[in-house]
Design an enzyme around this catalytic site. Structure first.
Site, PDB file in Angstrom:
ATOM      1  N   THR A  86      13.770  25.461  21.209  1.00  0.00           N
ATOM      2  CA  THR A  86      14.219  25.943  22.700  1.00  0.00           C
ATOM      3  C   THR A  86      13.338  27.024  22.969  1.00  0.00           C
ATOM      4  O   THR A  86      12.932  27.739  22.558  1.00  0.00           O
ATOM      5  CB  THR A  86      14.953  27.517  21.572  1.00  0.00           C
ATOM      6  OG1 THR A  86      14.092  28.204  20.141  1.00  0.00           O
ATOM      7  CG2 THR A  86      15.939  27.169  20.849  1.00  0.00           C
ATOM      8  N   GLU A 151      14.295  30.889  10.192  1.00  0.00           N
ATOM      9  CA  GLU A 151      12.990  30.567   9.605  1.00  0.00           C
ATOM     10  C   GLU A 151      11.806  31.465   9.764  1.00  0.00           C
ATOM     11  O   GLU A 151      11.791  31.808  10.916  1.00  0.00           O
ATOM     12  CB  GLU A 151      13.192  28.934  10.341  1.00  0.00           C
ATOM     13  CG  GLU A 151      12.022  28.599  11.678  1.00  0.00           C
ATOM     14  CD  GLU A 151      11.038  28.878  11.857  1.00  0.00           C
ATOM     15  OE1 GLU A 151      10.319  29.208  11.014  1.00  0.00           O
ATOM     16  OE2 GLU A 151      10.221  29.233  13.407  1.00  0.00           O
ATOM     17  N   ALA A 255      -8.804  41.440  13.230  1.00  0.00           N
ATOM     18  CA  ALA A 255      -9.162  41.705  14.894  1.00  0.00           C
ATOM     19  C   ALA A 255      -9.510  40.287  15.545  1.00  0.00           C
ATOM     20  O   ALA A 255      -9.906  39.831  15.077  1.00  0.00           O
ATOM     21  CB  ALA A 255     -10.011  42.825  15.598  1.00  0.00           C
ATOM     22  N   CYS A 263       5.642  30.176  18.288  1.00  0.00           N
ATOM     23  CA  CYS A 263       6.324  31.375  18.112  1.00  0.00           C
ATOM     24  C   CYS A 263       6.708  32.541  18.579  1.00  0.00           C
ATOM     25  O   CYS A 263       6.919  33.544  19.709  1.00  0.00           O
ATOM     26  CB  CYS A 263       6.567  31.410  16.056  1.00  0.00           C
ATOM     27  SG  CYS A 263       6.826  30.745  15.751  1.00  0.00           S
TER      28      CYS A 263
END
Length: 447
Positions: A86, A151, A255, A263
């Site tokens: 997607t 997930e 950092a 994702c």
């Protein structure tokens, strides 16, 4: 149980293999015949620690097979997982659901008997409703329950995450699916994994909310690191000081050069679009995206500054290309923007990554590749550590310095201690540390 996993990409392959390892009979289906044939030969298309061994063991046990015949797999399955891509849709940033919708139509034409259809892909709120409607329109006789089961796998630790999850979220509207999903995840009960049942739309939003929150946490500590450099504070100690608060926690407070991967970038952008569509703007997430995009490019300017303000004609060695260790994934990796920024300034770049160089060649042009960290250092005017692979954590500093033209080390992951690097004669620049560097004379004075 008989399970069909549609999509043999990262999520689908890991999920399918782990379910087979639980004892289920799994067919991993993909329309890429070349990929399926390679998997049948035991060739794994992605790098994930432990995955190749699990594939081999479960294929040998007869619990895992690979196929490009979705119709046959769907007919035989009690549960069909949809784990197709997607990606961000070009032009507007919305999640592209073409592949999910296409699979829904294919499933509708093939299912027999009561079947649970599980969206494993990360999808916008309401996608489960669309999938159910597509199946009903294509085959009114189909007896299916559409479930959302997002997930939460970290690349590089996906198998561990699947087998010892923090939580398993299952969103459903048809109560018949509850018993089926309980049976799918029954082997995890020994680990007392919390199985959380919600409404379908709630489950879809949980995934986006989780990733957005973690992305904001990363971006927050990066901004704090910038402030530390200006004020003389130490970002690592600040992170530890706030991370010991149980309400905050220590994870995702390291950092660095900004987040990347498959994702966070696409999911934060998709959540912003979902908010806009529902007249509920995600202001914090919008700002997080903007800050992160700016930060990755700014890291190249940090390297230029460490080299005295000019890199034209200089050789910059890059250690690590993938967006994180233990993966070969180059999607939205910070290294891409950093290297392009250096190339734009006229630098020559030589890079090494333990797993990501093949993927990097398709997304970064105009750089050379070496076979080791020490080969990267040969004749370099500076080294930049971008990805904290284990093999970069204990480099032979004397050997490294001897190979370099100029001993400048820019550590964008704070792997090394400033005092140690200074004692070894490096001009060292880290993230979120006072003045950004410690020189050898300062280290000697401190002793």
């Amino acid at each position: 149980m008989k399970i069909a996993m549609v999509g043999a990409g990262y999520v689908g392959l890991v999920t399918g293999v782990c379910l087979a390892d639980f004892g289920h009979d799994v067919v991993c289906v993909d329309n890429d015949r070349t990929k399926i044939e390679a998997l049948r030969r035991g060739e794994i298309p992605i790098y994930e620690p432990g995955l190749a061994e699990l594939v081999k063991a479960n294929v040998a046990a007869g619990r895992l097979v690979f196929s490009d015949d979705l119709a046959a797999a769907a007919r035989a399955a009690e549960v069909i997982f949809v784990a197709v891509g997607t990606p961000s849709r070009r032009g507007d940033g919305h999640a592209d659901l073409r592949y999910v919708h296409a699979v829904a139509r294919d499933i509708a034409a093939s299912v027999e008997g009561f079947t649970v259809v599980v969206t494993k892909s990360t999808v916008p709120v309401g996608t489960g409703d669309e999938v159910a409607a597509i199946i009903a329109a294509a085959n009114p006789e189909a007896d299916v329950a559409v479930v959302s089961n997002p997930e939460f796998l970290r690349e590089g630790a996906a198998i561990e995450d699947f087998k010892r999850p923090d939580r398993i979220v299952v969103g459903l509207e048809d109560e018949r699916a509850r018993a089926v999903m309980n049976e799918v995840y029954r082997p995890l009960y020994l680990n007392q994994a919390p199985l959380m049942f919600t409404g379908r739309r709630t489950a879809e939003l949980i995934k986006y909310a989780a990733n957005a929150f973690l992305a904001m946490k990363v971006t927050f500590i990066n901004e704090i690191a910038d402030l530390c450099e200006r004020t003389g504070a130490d970002a690592q100690q600040v992170a530890r000081g706030i991370g010991l608060d149980k309400r905050i926690g220590p994870k995702f407070l390291h950092a660095g050069p900004g987040f990347g991967g498959s994702c966070f970038p696409k999911d934060t952008l998709a959540l912003v679009k979902i908010g806009q569509d529902n007249e509920s703007p995600m202001r914090l997430v919008e700002t997080t995206i903007a800050i992160n995009d700016q930060r990755k490019r700014a890291m190249s300017r940090r390297v230029v500054a460490a080299c005295g303000g000019e890199v034209r004609g200089k050789t910059i060695g890059v250690l690590g290309l993938t967006f994180k260790p233990n993966t070969d994934d180059m999607r939205d990796a910070p290294s891409i923007d950093i290297i392009r920024g250096l190339l734009d300034r006229g630098a020559q770049v030589v890079a090494y990554d333990p797993q990501g160089m093949d993927a990097a060649r398709s997304v970064i042009e105009g750089i050379a590749y070496a076979e080791s960290a020490y080969a990267v250092a040969e004749g370099a005017d500076a080294l930049v550590l971008i990805t904290e692979w284990n093999e970069f954590r204990s480099l032979d500093l004397d050997r490294l310095k001897a190979a370099m033209q100029v001993p400048v080390f820019v550590d964008l992951r704070n792997v090394y201690r400033p005092e140690e690097m200074a004692r070894n004669g490096f001009h060292y620049v880290g993230i979120g540390r006072p003045a950004g560097s410690v020189r050898a004379d300062q280290a000697e004075a401190a002793e």
